[in-house]
Design an enzyme around this catalytic site. Structure first.
Site, mmCIF file in Angstrom:
data_model
loop_
_atom_site.group_PDB
_atom_site.id
_atom_site.type_symbol
_atom_site.label_atom_id
_atom_site.label_comp_id
_atom_site.label_asym_id
_atom_site.label_seq_id
_atom_site.Cartn_x
_atom_site.Cartn_y
_atom_site.Cartn_z
ATOM 1 N N TYR A 141 -21.065 -13.219 13.582
ATOM 2 C CA TYR A 141 -21.230 -12.877 12.160
ATOM 3 C C TYR A 141 -20.979 -14.125 11.303
ATOM 4 O O TYR A 141 -20.735 -15.219 11.827
ATOM 5 C CB TYR A 141 -20.299 -11.714 11.796
ATOM 6 C CG TYR A 141 -20.741 -10.414 12.446
ATOM 7 C CD1 TYR A 141 -21.951 -9.827 12.088
ATOM 8 C CD2 TYR A 141 -19.977 -9.802 13.433
ATOM 9 C CE1 TYR A 141 -22.384 -8.643 12.688
ATOM 10 C CE2 TYR A 141 -20.398 -8.616 14.038
ATOM 11 C CZ TYR A 141 -21.604 -8.044 13.659
ATOM 12 O OH TYR A 141 -22.034 -6.887 14.253
ATOM 13 N N ARG B 298 -10.150 -13.186 14.170
ATOM 14 C CA ARG B 298 -10.816 -12.828 15.432
ATOM 15 C C ARG B 298 -11.934 -13.832 15.687
ATOM 16 O O ARG B 298 -12.770 -14.072 14.811
ATOM 17 C CB ARG B 298 -11.389 -11.405 15.346
ATOM 18 C CG ARG B 298 -11.806 -10.870 16.706
ATOM 19 C CD ARG B 298 -12.184 -9.407 16.686
ATOM 20 N NE ARG B 298 -11.704 -8.772 17.913
ATOM 21 C CZ ARG B 298 -12.274 -7.732 18.493
ATOM 22 N NH1 ARG B 298 -13.323 -7.161 17.967
ATOM 23 N NH2 ARG B 298 -11.781 -7.236 19.600
ATOM 24 N N CYS C 105 -11.732 5.343 30.385
ATOM 25 C CA CYS C 105 -13.040 4.882 29.884
ATOM 26 C C CYS C 105 -13.770 4.171 31.019
ATOM 27 O O CYS C 105 -13.207 3.311 31.692
ATOM 28 C CB CYS C 105 -12.835 3.921 28.719
ATOM 29 S SG CYS C 105 -14.324 3.007 28.285
ATOM 30 N N CYS D 233 -17.762 9.906 22.204
ATOM 31 C CA CYS D 233 -17.410 9.385 23.525
ATOM 32 C C CYS D 233 -17.933 10.349 24.580
ATOM 33 O O CYS D 233 -17.834 11.568 24.418
ATOM 34 C CB CYS D 233 -15.894 9.229 23.645
ATOM 35 S SG CYS D 233 -15.359 8.865 25.337
HETATM 36 C C1 FMN Z 1 -18.202 1.575 19.281
HETATM 37 C C2 FMN Z 1 -17.729 0.160 19.115
HETATM 38 C C3 FMN Z 1 -17.725 -0.429 17.856
HETATM 39 C C4 FMN Z 1 -17.250 -1.742 17.703
HETATM 40 N N1 FMN Z 1 -17.144 -2.271 16.440
HETATM 41 C C5 FMN Z 1 -16.513 -3.466 16.269
HETATM 42 C C6 FMN Z 1 -16.163 -3.934 14.967
HETATM 43 O O1 FMN Z 1 -16.344 -3.242 13.964
HETATM 44 N N2 FMN Z 1 -15.582 -5.162 14.868
HETATM 45 C C7 FMN Z 1 -15.310 -5.932 15.970
HETATM 46 O O2 FMN Z 1 -14.786 -7.033 15.830
HETATM 47 N N3 FMN Z 1 -15.581 -5.480 17.216
HETATM 48 C C8 FMN Z 1 -16.145 -4.265 17.391
HETATM 49 N N4 FMN Z 1 -16.328 -3.768 18.659
HETATM 50 C C9 FMN Z 1 -15.799 -4.521 19.817
HETATM 51 C C10 FMN Z 1 -14.375 -4.021 20.156
HETATM 52 O O3 FMN Z 1 -13.465 -4.343 19.140
HETATM 53 C C11 FMN Z 1 -13.863 -4.606 21.487
HETATM 54 O O4 FMN Z 1 -13.716 -5.979 21.332
HETATM 55 C C12 FMN Z 1 -14.801 -4.324 22.651
HETATM 56 O O5 FMN Z 1 -15.146 -2.963 22.661
HETATM 57 C C13 FMN Z 1 -14.169 -4.694 23.993
HETATM 58 O O6 FMN Z 1 -12.938 -4.057 24.174
HETATM 59 P P1 FMN Z 1 -12.759 -2.696 25.040
HETATM 60 O O7 FMN Z 1 -13.260 -2.968 26.418
HETATM 61 O O8 FMN Z 1 -11.298 -2.416 24.976
HETATM 62 O O9 FMN Z 1 -13.586 -1.664 24.369
HETATM 63 C C14 FMN Z 1 -16.824 -2.475 18.828
HETATM 64 C C15 FMN Z 1 -16.862 -1.876 20.087
HETATM 65 C C16 FMN Z 1 -17.288 -0.573 20.237
HETATM 66 C C17 FMN Z 1 -17.260 0.054 21.600
HETATM 67 S S1 SF4 Z 2 -18.542 6.564 25.651
HETATM 68 FE FE1 SF4 Z 2 -17.619 4.595 25.209
HETATM 69 S S2 SF4 Z 2 -15.449 5.047 25.037
HETATM 70 FE FE2 SF4 Z 2 -16.363 6.816 26.037
HETATM 71 S S3 SF4 Z 2 -16.186 6.449 28.245
HETATM 72 FE FE3 SF4 Z 2 -18.169 5.602 27.634
HETATM 73 S S4 SF4 Z 2 -17.749 3.466 27.095
HETATM 74 FE FE4 SF4 Z 2 -15.789 4.503 27.192
#
Ligand code: FMN
Ligand code: SF4
Length: 662
Positions: free
Chosen positions: A174, A221, A342, A360
């Site tokens: 971004y 971030r 997840c 989800c």
């Molecule tokens: C549905 C969804 C929406 C997301 N929106 C953002 C966001 O608004 N800002 C951002 O920095 N990252 C966003 N991400 C990335 C997450 O913050 C995170 O870095 C990414 O999902 C990996 O972590 P996880 O494996 O714990 O989900 C989004 C991820 C998901 C799944």
């Molecule tokens: S829908 Fe998204 S949050 Fe739910 S199990 Fe799948 S990857 Fe994980």
């Protein structure tokens, strides 16, 4: 009680967090079209705060709706009239015991004119993104100063709304990241042209924001590795990080990727747990401020080990908290095996891509937190569920928890159904974690399980059921091709269900849908030479699969030396040792085949439906029996079916029963 490092309080600047778990920012599409906080959004975040996280980071929030929106609807905070909604949101988060942090965002080139009222997106340079396919306008000094002021004003509004911290979204390509990266910043002026000048815009934003928020912690971030040719790598970001620390940033939140590499931002199912932690560790070694790690951190053990190894200071959980908001509380209570896991299936991301609100696959309440708990029915009633796949198991659990005396029939000798078929292809074993979780839930529930049983309508009627949930999955469609009945021809679905063994080959797979592609890969992984025949063009391979996973799957198939793909082909007939094809270039081809696996579609429905209806029995059809779809549709369909039935037909004695879990 868990007394690991994960649950030790943490001091972030002047702010004390009750533990070291942060909810990662995740866009929800729950904002109003004008970017306001809604009751649905408040309920969504409140439920996650109540689940025990130390701090909730509220999703990316637009600092200037004139050209900064990255999607619609997007939460915004670029005007004082938006502050009261945020104040209610902050109060709800803080009431659950978590701190509230707001992520501030400007999309830059990663948007489209349709999203920003017909305007041309702005960016450091005119370099066009292959994802958004619109040449942005290069920002002039006036634009740059306006956007810096917008970040500062939004931060000031965040402070007025009562947020405890602010995060700048400098990751994922971004606007802030666009200035930092040589890939997108091709200027040669005060804002680009050298390492130092590419830092100028993010540093100006940091200084302007800090001037408005005082002692409130500021998190930045960043993508430690953009993972794109010409973009920032870890060797660059370890040099950048100290500049942010020196500018007064209180913590760095280490992510990866840009829009073109969404597969390393919301990584698909095959990526291993904690794979980004080594990058976070390198950033941590370069600075003296706390570092937050994120990405496929799914279990308390992974989280705690990352802290204890010194990779990171704080753990951010994204999708894990969509799936189970109670993750922290369950970890703290030492019942990690009760955490709904997840699988990184990215059904959630797919929903957002289709302009739907957050959801989800495994947790139907995600995005629907205003739904009252189902409660318990007043009078004893029976329920029968036919089919022990994900939808059937979920329906049986919900019915039993609502007080129905529930019998679950499964024709195989094991529960799992479509979950097994989905988990067996290479790289998808995380789905077994969900299957195993459901098995644990079923075994500790009051559900009566009847394995190896295919009940008739009369068998079912003998239960005198108040409701029957039909979750029998799709039925196999026989190969309607000359030779389709030969002994070496089998259904691809039976291969992933382990009903058919894969021989040494050669193997022909007929059908380029998700199952056909996955079976081709599975057979090749076992050493067989495979020809994958698709009636559709190459670009439609596995077209119903989730987009990020699909790209990865198609790339792997194309790169596999054991697999030949024949697109746009007509299957003429199957012979005992080969398959005859008519190819796209009008040539005929005979492909040797010791085994032929067909994946040419499956059919919805079941003869039981009309039989039960003619007996006057209430039937709800869910999952593939209703519409061939994914695990998410089956599980969410189970929730909707049970909910609708209880609403219409059953008196609930304890509405809002807080002990009810879903
Ligand atoms: C549905 C969804 C929406 C997301 N929106 C953002 C966001 O608004 N800002 C951002 O920095 N990252 C966003 N991400 C990335 C997450 O913050 C995170 O870095 C990414 O999902 C990996 O972590 P996880 O494996 O714990 O989900 C989004 C991820 C998901 C799944
Ligand atoms: S829908 Fe998204 S949050 Fe739910 S199990 Fe799948 S990857 Fe994980």
């Amino acid at each position: 009680m868990d007394n690991t490092l994960l649950f030790q309080p943490f001091q972030l600047g002047g702010l004390t967090l009750r533990n070291r778990i942060i909810m990662a920012p995740m866009e929800t599409n729950l904002a109003s079209p004008q970017g306001e906080v809604t009751p649905e959004m408040i309920a969504y975040y409140a439920e996650r705060s109540a689940g025990g996280v130390g701090m909730v980071t509220v999703e990316f929030t637009c600092v200037d709706r004139s050209d900064g929106l990255g999607c619609t609807p997007q939460l915004s905070l670029d005007a004082p009239q938006l502050v009261p909604g945020h104040r209610r949101l902050v109060a709800a988060i803080q009431a659950g015991g978590a701190r509230a942090c707001l992520q501030l965002h400007h999309a830059g080139r990663q948007t489209t004119p349709a999203i920003i009222g017909g305007r041309t997106p702005i960016a450091p340079s005119t370099f066009e993104s292959p994802v958004f396919r619109i040449g942005p306008r290069a920002m002039d000094d006036t634009d740059i100063k306006r956007v810096i002021t917008a970040f500062a004003a939004a931060a000031s509004h965040a402070r007025s709304a009562g947020y405890d911290a602010v995060e700048l979204h400098g990751a994922h390509g971004y606007l802030l990241g666009q200035f930092l990266s040589p890939w997108t910043n091709r200027r040669n002026d005060a804002w680009g042209g050298s390492f130092k000048r590419r830092l100028a815009f993010p540093l100006a934003v940091i200084h302007a924001v800090k001037a408005r928020i005082g002692a409130m912690p500021l998190i930045y971030r960043l993508s430690a590795d953009e993972m794109i040719d010409g973009g920032l790598g870890i060797e660059d970001t370890v040099l950048i990080a100290p500049h942010f620390a020196q500018a007064g940033v209180d913590a760095l939140h280490v992510s990866t990727g840009v829009a073109e590499r969404i597969d390393v931002n919301v990584e698909p199912i095959h990526m291993p747990d904690g794979w980004r932690l080594p990058l976070a560790r390198q950033i941590r070694q370069a600075v003296k401020i706390p570092v937050i790690g994120v990405g496929v951190i799914r279990t308390p053990a992974t989280a705690n080990q990352a802290l204890e190894r010194g990779d990171i200071d704080l753990v951010a959980l994204g999708r894990a908290l969509l799936t189970d908001p109670q993750w922290p509380n369950k970890a703290l209570a030492g019942v990690a095996d009760q955490i709904r896991p997840c699988t990184s299936c990215n059904w959630c991301i797919d929903r957002l891509a289709h302009q739907l609100t957050i959801g989800c696959a495994e947790n139907p309440r995600a995005g629907r937190e205003l739904d009252l708990p189902l409660g318990r029915i007043a009078a004893a009633k029976n329920a029968v569920v036919i089919g022990g796949g994900p939808g059937g198991m979920k329906a049986a659990l919900l019915l039993a928890e609502s007080g129905f005396s529930t019998t679950l029939y499964e024709k195989r000798n094991t529960l799992g159904g479509g979950l097994i078929a989905s988990a067996v292809p290479p790289g998808k074993d995380k789905i077994f974690r969900y299957r195993d979780y459901l098995l644990r839930q079923i075994s500790s529930s009051a559900v009566t399980v009847r394995l190896g049983c295919s009940p008739t309508a009369l068998d079912i009627a003998a239960h005198a059921p108040d409701i029957v949930i039909l979750a029998t999955g799709a039925s196999k469609r026989p190969a309607d091709i000359p030779g389709g009945q030969l002994a070496h021809v089998a259904q691809a679905y039976d291969v992933v269900m382990h009903d058919i063994d894969i021989g040494p080959g050669p193997i022909v797979v007929l059908g380029g849908g998700e199952t056909g592609c996955e079976v081709a890969e599975l057979a090749a992984a076992q050493g067989a030479q495979v020809v994958l025949v698709s009636r559709s063009p190459l670009k439609q391979l596995a077209r119903a699969a989730e987009a990020i996973y699909r790209r990865h799957l198609v790339k792997k198939l194309a790169a596999n030396p054991l697999i030949t793909i024949l697109p746009s082909a007509t299957i003429l007939r199957i012979e005992p040792d080969c398959v005859q094809l008519h190819l796209a270039d009008d040539n005929m081809l005979s492909v040797p085949a010791a085994q032929v696996f067909t994946a040419l579609g499956r059919d919805t429905g079941s003869p039981l439906i009309s039989q039960l209806q003619s007996l006057g029995i209430n039937v709800a059809i869910i999952g593939d029996a209703q519409r061939i779809s994914r695990i998410g549709e089956a599980v969410n369909g189970a929730y909707t079916a049970v909910r609708e039935h209880i609403k219409r037909h059953a008196r609930v004695s304890q509405p809002g029963d807080p002990s009810f879990t879903q």
